[in-house]
Design an enzyme around this catalytic site. Structure first.
Site, short mmCIF file in Angstrom:
data_model
loop_
_atom_site.label_atom_id
_atom_site.label_comp_id
_atom_site.label_asym_id
_atom_site.label_seq_id
_atom_site.Cartn_x
_atom_site.Cartn_y
_atom_site.Cartn_z
N LYS A 277 0.84 -1.21 0.00
CA LYS A 277 0.00 0.00 0.00
C LYS A 277 0.87 1.25 0.00
O LYS A 277 0.64 2.19 -0.76
CB LYS A 277 -0.89 0.03 1.26
N PHE B 97 -17.63 10.19 8.96
CA PHE B 97 -18.97 9.98 8.38
C PHE B 97 -18.87 9.89 6.86
O PHE B 97 -19.67 10.47 6.14
CB PHE B 97 -19.91 11.12 8.79
N PHE C 35 -32.41 9.31 2.40
CA PHE C 35 -32.55 7.95 2.95
C PHE C 35 -34.00 7.50 3.04
O PHE C 35 -34.40 6.82 3.98
CB PHE C 35 -31.83 7.85 4.31
N GLY D 122 -35.79 -0.23 -1.37
CA GLY D 122 -34.99 -1.07 -2.26
C GLY D 122 -34.80 -2.43 -1.66
O GLY D 122 -35.73 -3.03 -1.10
N GLY E 182 -26.66 -2.29 2.73
CA GLY E 182 -25.52 -3.22 2.76
C GLY E 182 -24.26 -2.42 3.03
O GLY E 182 -24.31 -1.36 3.64
N CYS F 10 -20.36 -0.71 6.54
CA CYS F 10 -20.61 0.04 7.78
C CYS F 10 -21.95 -0.27 8.44
O CYS F 10 -21.98 -0.74 9.57
CB CYS F 10 -20.53 1.54 7.50
C1 UDX Z 1 -22.45 4.78 5.39
C2 UDX Z 1 -22.77 6.14 6.05
O1 UDX Z 1 -23.58 6.92 5.17
C3 UDX Z 1 -21.51 6.87 6.42
O2 UDX Z 1 -21.82 8.08 7.08
C4 UDX Z 1 -20.72 5.95 7.35
O3 UDX Z 1 -19.55 6.56 7.82
C5 UDX Z 1 -20.40 4.64 6.64
O4 UDX Z 1 -21.63 4.02 6.25
P1 UDX Z 1 -21.79 3.85 2.99
O5 UDX Z 1 -21.74 2.51 3.60
O6 UDX Z 1 -20.70 4.25 2.04
O7 UDX Z 1 -21.83 4.99 4.13
O8 UDX Z 1 -23.16 3.92 2.16
P2 UDX Z 1 -24.48 4.82 2.10
O9 UDX Z 1 -24.45 5.63 0.87
O10 UDX Z 1 -24.76 5.52 3.35
O11 UDX Z 1 -25.57 3.64 1.87
C6 UDX Z 1 -25.69 2.55 2.78
C7 UDX Z 1 -26.67 1.53 2.27
O12 UDX Z 1 -28.00 1.99 2.36
C8 UDX Z 1 -26.48 1.12 0.80
O13 UDX Z 1 -26.64 -0.28 0.71
C9 UDX Z 1 -27.59 1.85 0.08
O14 UDX Z 1 -27.98 1.19 -1.11
C10 UDX Z 1 -28.69 1.82 1.13
N1 UDX Z 1 -29.67 2.92 1.00
C11 UDX Z 1 -29.30 4.21 1.17
C12 UDX Z 1 -31.01 2.62 0.74
O15 UDX Z 1 -31.38 1.44 0.59
N2 UDX Z 1 -31.93 3.64 0.66
C13 UDX Z 1 -31.58 4.94 0.83
O16 UDX Z 1 -32.45 5.80 0.75
C14 UDX Z 1 -30.22 5.24 1.09
#
Ligand code: UDX
Length: 430
Positions: free
Chosen positions: A35, A152, A249, A253, A257, A260
């Site tokens: 890395k 975040f 949010f 769907g 996943g 996090c």
């Molecule tokens: C998330 C948090 O947003 C972030 O603040 C934290 O630090 C890490 O986890 P991330 O895992 O990159 O980030 O994805 P994010 O865009 O938040 O989406 C998470 C999941 O929720 C995805 O599977 C996405 O498809 C799903 N999702 C999101 C929905 O099903 N519906 C929504 O309206 C928004």
């Protein structure tokens, strides 16, 4: 200010670049020579929009460098960020092995007073343990000031999230440490909340838990909408126009996943159970999320006499668009359920390559979506890659054996594909 970031993963690298961009002198440390070699050459070893360019730019300005020399790096810095991974163990608890090792290293090489900032997501109460691990490993008796500063960052928009955060949370029980951190972030224009380390840890988990709750809530509403024949998109929009709710949010769907949400929800549930303060609502949120893929498969099953021998095209393997991350991606349990039904599965994803295990189970992959749909009985959209929206669906109609679309991300315009004589079913939308 001179800053050392320990752990050049996705969070550490992004934060390193962003701190350098804010004018600090940043060193990135990792024990993984591969890395560091790559980063030293100005090559980002993972994909994150915009980060590669800014990495090179900051290196050119001599504000960002990388090393594997743990001892020297710790000795030469007074502000140290820890950004190592805390992946889930089998039982759902966060694995703190890497964190503990780093703390012990800091203890061993600490030569004067240091400020240690934990940025990795850690179970509530861990930041004070870090302080203890450092002290236990240290021969040096100078003070160690520990703080918690959660990240975040969303995959796919991590750089923007780090450059323009909604808020910065700094948690420490020491006033001087809070001042140091405030100074480090002074060029950021968002609100900075100062609190205790434990509150900062809790804010991170509570935020993710709340967002997950929003997702499971809207997924429940979408199922009700399916039954009522109401369009969930209008419901989400109508709800989101209320300032108190907000528009984000609320997209139904296949559930959340990624690396996090699933891990953090599990960890928070376990922590609450440990303190005999179970989080009943969040338990339901997790259950709803787990069942979302089965709900989707049921929709598919109900449209055919049997799925045995049917050719099913899966669109998308990544857990969301604009990432090659497949951790906790719902596509895989869906493929598994289809294999159980003895369907023939062919997948497409613009960036993810199917692993040998899946190929061994008979799953095929096609690099061209039009190739993937040839002769298939149904198309299941699992990841919201924009490319699927832009497909020539008229052409797709000519290629498939049976024109069924199951849109797990409500991406397509129902009317448009129905006018092309597709049978279309989304989630709370058809
Ligand atoms: C998330 C948090 O947003 C972030 O603040 C934290 O630090 C890490 O986890 P991330 O895992 O990159 O980030 O994805 P994010 O865009 O938040 O989406 C998470 C999941 O929720 C995805 O599977 C996405 O498809 C799903 N999702 C999101 C929905 O099903 N519906 C929504 O309206 C928004």
């Amino acid at each position: 200010m001179k800053v050392l970031i320990i752990g050049m993963g996705y969070v550490g690298t992004t934060m390193g670049v962003v701190f350098a961009n804010a004018g600090h002198e940043v060193t990135g440390l990792d024990i993984d020579e591969g890395k560091i070699d790559s980063l030293k050459k100005g090559k980002l070893y993972f994909y994150e929009p915009g980060l590669q360019e800014m990495l090179v730019n900051q290196m050119d300005h001599q504000r960002l460098s990388f090393t594997t020399d743990t001892k020297k790096a710790i000795e030469n810095h007074d502000i140290l960020f820890i950004t190592v991974g805390t992946p889930p163990l089998e039982n759902g608890n966060a694995d703190l092995t890497y964190l503990k090792k780093v703390a012990q290293m800091i203890g061993r090489f600490k030569n004067r007073e240091k400020t240690i900032i934990v940025k990795s997501t850690v179970p509530i109460g861990t930041t004070s343990k870090v302080e203890q691990w450092i002290s236990e490993a240290g021969a040096d008796s100078n003070p160690v000031n520990v703080a918690m500063n959660p990240e975040f960052l969303r995959e796919g928009s991590a750089l923007q999230d780090a450059l323009y955060p909604d808020r910065i949370i700094i948690g420490s029980d020491n006033k001087t440490t809070l001042k140091t951190l405030h100074k480090l972030y002074q060029s950021f224009s968002c609100p900075i909340l100062k609190t205790t380390a434990m509150a900062a840890e809790t804010i991170k988990y509570a935020s993710n838990a709340f967002l997950a709750t929003k997702i499971s809530f809207i997924n429940e509403m979408a199922k009700l909408c399916d039954t009522l024949g109401v369009n969930i998109k209008d419901v989400s929009k109508g709800m989101g126009l209320d300032d108190r709710i907000g528009p984000h949010f609320l997209e139904p769907g296949l559930g959340y996943g990624g690396s996090c949400f699933p891990k953090d929800i599990k960890e928070l549930l376990l922590t609450a159970d440990t303190y005999q303060r179970p989080l009943h609502l969040l338990k339901e949120v997790e259950k709803i999320n787990k069942n979302q893929s089965s709900y989707f498969i049921e929709k598919v099953k109900n449209s055919f006499d049997t799925l045995e021998g049917k050719r099913i095209a899966i669109f998308g393997l990544a857990f969301k668009s604009h990432t090659d991350d497949t951790r906790e991606s719902v596509s895989f349990p869906i493929i598994d359920q289809l294999l159980e039904e003895k369907s023939n599965v062919v997948v497409h994803d613009p960036v993810v390559q199917l692993s040998k295990d899946w190929v061994g189970k008979g799953v095929q992959q096609s690099s061209d979506p039009y190739e993937a749909v040839k002769g298939c009985d149904a198309i299941l959209i699992c990841t919201n890659w924009p490319v699927y929206k832009e497909l020539d669906w008229e052409r797709v109609h000519q290629l498939v054996k049976q024109p069924y679309i199951f849109d797990g991300r409500n991406m397509l315009e129902a009317k448009k594909v129905k006018d092309l004589q597709f049978h279309y079913k989304g989630i709370g939308y058809s």
